[in-house]
Enzyme design. Structure first.
Site, mmCIF file in Angstrom:
data_model
loop_
_atom_site.group_PDB
_atom_site.id
_atom_site.type_symbol
_atom_site.label_atom_id
_atom_site.label_comp_id
_atom_site.label_asym_id
_atom_site.label_seq_id
_atom_site.Cartn_x
_atom_site.Cartn_y
_atom_site.Cartn_z
ATOM 1 N N HIS A 95 3.807 -4.594 5.797
ATOM 2 C CA HIS A 95 4.886 -3.667 6.181
ATOM 3 C C HIS A 95 5.439 -2.907 4.982
ATOM 4 O O HIS A 95 6.194 -1.934 5.160
ATOM 5 C CB HIS A 95 6.017 -4.452 6.857
ATOM 6 C CG HIS A 95 6.620 -3.737 8.026
ATOM 7 N ND1 HIS A 95 6.682 -2.363 8.112
ATOM 8 C CD2 HIS A 95 7.198 -4.205 9.152
ATOM 9 C CE1 HIS A 95 7.276 -2.024 9.245
ATOM 10 N NE2 HIS A 95 7.601 -3.119 9.896
ATOM 11 N N ASP A 110 3.694 1.428 8.362
ATOM 12 C CA ASP A 110 4.798 1.465 9.320
ATOM 13 C C ASP A 110 4.354 0.894 10.662
ATOM 14 O O ASP A 110 3.183 1.012 11.050
ATOM 15 C CB ASP A 110 5.291 2.899 9.511
ATOM 16 C CG ASP A 110 5.926 3.462 8.249
ATOM 17 O OD1 ASP A 110 6.452 2.666 7.441
ATOM 18 O OD2 ASP A 110 5.886 4.698 8.069
#
Length: 422
Positions: free
Chosen positions: A394, A398
């Site tokens: 992450h 995204d």
């Protein structure tokens, strides 16, 4: 008599130290040239260390699990002839893996080769001391436990007497299992314990998994896919071309789907150097295919998947998987992936949360195929369904992009003709 000292070889890639994983000999053993003496573990692969001479083992330079510097004394062997070994530099790096590094040493008044010991009589049963631990991989030990076989009674036909799965089958064929394995009493209390030292490949796997979960911000995304059409195509191609080109599994189709989807999502085919804070996106798609072996999880790499046909990918996946399971995969074959594909096959369960193969930023996990009733155009029909359970870093990827990427793979697999539309 003379003493031949073998030093830890330079295995290449700038490695200054390696872990001694396992001895295949002990003090007092007679060894012959090219016999495997020990396994050592680098950051990427297990490497066999062979003997360059015939002789008798008189000293071992370390214990399993010990990290040893390149050039340190690995083992001393007594050989025929006068004179002792001169100090010599570690051998040059091995360039052509998976051949084990050839350990080169020099001896004053080089002794004549000792006669090779006569091979032991091969048979399925052998008597060992009660406290003697026979050589066998964890998978073979578990297999023997499941079959009720005492490993100390099984003759190993592998290198240095290592017991293989085939040796267990030969033992059973001789009808020895029932006689040697004590009958288990129903509901018997057990208080035994076993301590297993985490060394070799298992320690490397543990370190990499811990490092990945501590450094990357993992998140997982699961998508359901109707694989009925792709399975029908696979069956058709196997029926038509299987005899001449080889059978196709689902994996080469998944590799192809990755390649096509990455055209629109290049941020998934990347490596993240978190120390330098640099993301490197790559045009080449080098797919790591997670493979279970006797020594643990390995990830051989299908290089330039973007340039391979279905059958080319299938052949390379099969070749690499066999090399990994047999411990023959080279360091180059186990490094350099840009994205990883992991599958538990028929044991794939419903959902999994795969751990990233750092420094990659994406891993696609395949779960098992099951037939389920689905509603299609208002009608309940039986379809073959499969989940993709994938994880992403992450810090780089995204959530929306990850979802769209997996949905793109879903669309390609559900409409398999689109896999081949340029």
């Amino acid at each position: 008599m003379g003493t031949h000292v073998i030093k830890m070889p330079d295995i290449g890639e700038g490695i200054a130290e390696v872990e001694l994983s396992q001895w295949h000999v002990k003090v007092g053993d007679l060894v012959v040239e090219d016999q495997v003496l020990a396994d050592v573990m680098t950051d990427k692969a297990m490497v066999d260390i062979p003997s360059p001479v015939h002789g008798k083992v008189i000293a071992l330079g370390g214990q399993p699990g010990e990290v040893m510097a390149v050039g340190s004394v690995l083992i001393s062997i007594e050989v025929e002839g006068a004179g002792n070994l001169k100090e010599s530099a570690a051998p040059a790096p091995v360039k052509e893996a998976p051949v084990a590094p050839k350990v080169e040493t020099t001896v004053e008044n080089k002794p004549a080769a000792a006669p090779r010991p006569a091979p032991a009589c091969q048979g399925p049963v052998v008597a060992r001391e009660a406290d003697e631990r026979p050589l066998a991989s964890p998978a073979v030990r578990k297999h023997a436990l499941d079959l009720g076989i005492q490993l100390r009674l099984v003759r190993g036909t592998g290198p240095a007497g290592r017991i293989l799965h085939e040796d267990l089958e030969a033992y059973l064929a001789q009808g020895q299992a029932d006689a040697s394995a004590p009958a288990a009493a129903a509901y018997t209390q057990r208080n035994d314990e076993e301590q297993i030292q985490v060394i070799g490949m298992r320690r490397k796997i543990a370190q990499r998994m811990q490092d990945a979960t501590q450094r990357a911000a993992h998140f997982s995304y699961v998508e359901e896919i109707d694989v009925t059409a792709i399975e029908e195509l696979r069956a058709h191609l196997n029926e038509k071309h299987g005899a001449s080109r080889g059978k196709l599994t689902l994996l080469p189709f998944l590799v192809r789907a990755l390649v096509v989807a990455l055209r629109d999502f290049p941020q998934m085919n990347a490596r993240y150097d978190d120390e330098a804070q640099i993301i490197t996106r790559l045009g080449a798609v080098h797919v790591g295919v997670a493979t279970q072996s006797d020594v643990g999880l390995m990830v051989p790499v299908v290089r330039h998947a973007e340039a391979r046909s279905l059958w080319d990918s299938a052949a390379e996946i099969s070749r690499l998987a066999n090399a990994a399971r047999n411990g023959k995969a080279s360091r180059d074959e186990l490094s350099g992936s840009t994205i990883t594909l992991t599958s538990l096959g028929a044991l794939g369960g419903i959902v999994s949360t795969p751990v990233l193969n750092l420094p990659e930023v994406a891993i696609v996990g395949v779960n098992k195929i099951v037939e389920r009733p689905m509603v299609v155009k208002g009608q309940v029909v039986i379809r073959k369904m499969m989940n993709l359970s994938s994880s992403f870093d992450h810090r780089v990827v995204d959530g929306m992009d990850a979802a769209l990427f997996i949905q793109a793979i879903r669309g390609l697999l559900e409409q398999p003709a689109t896999l081949f539309v340029e």
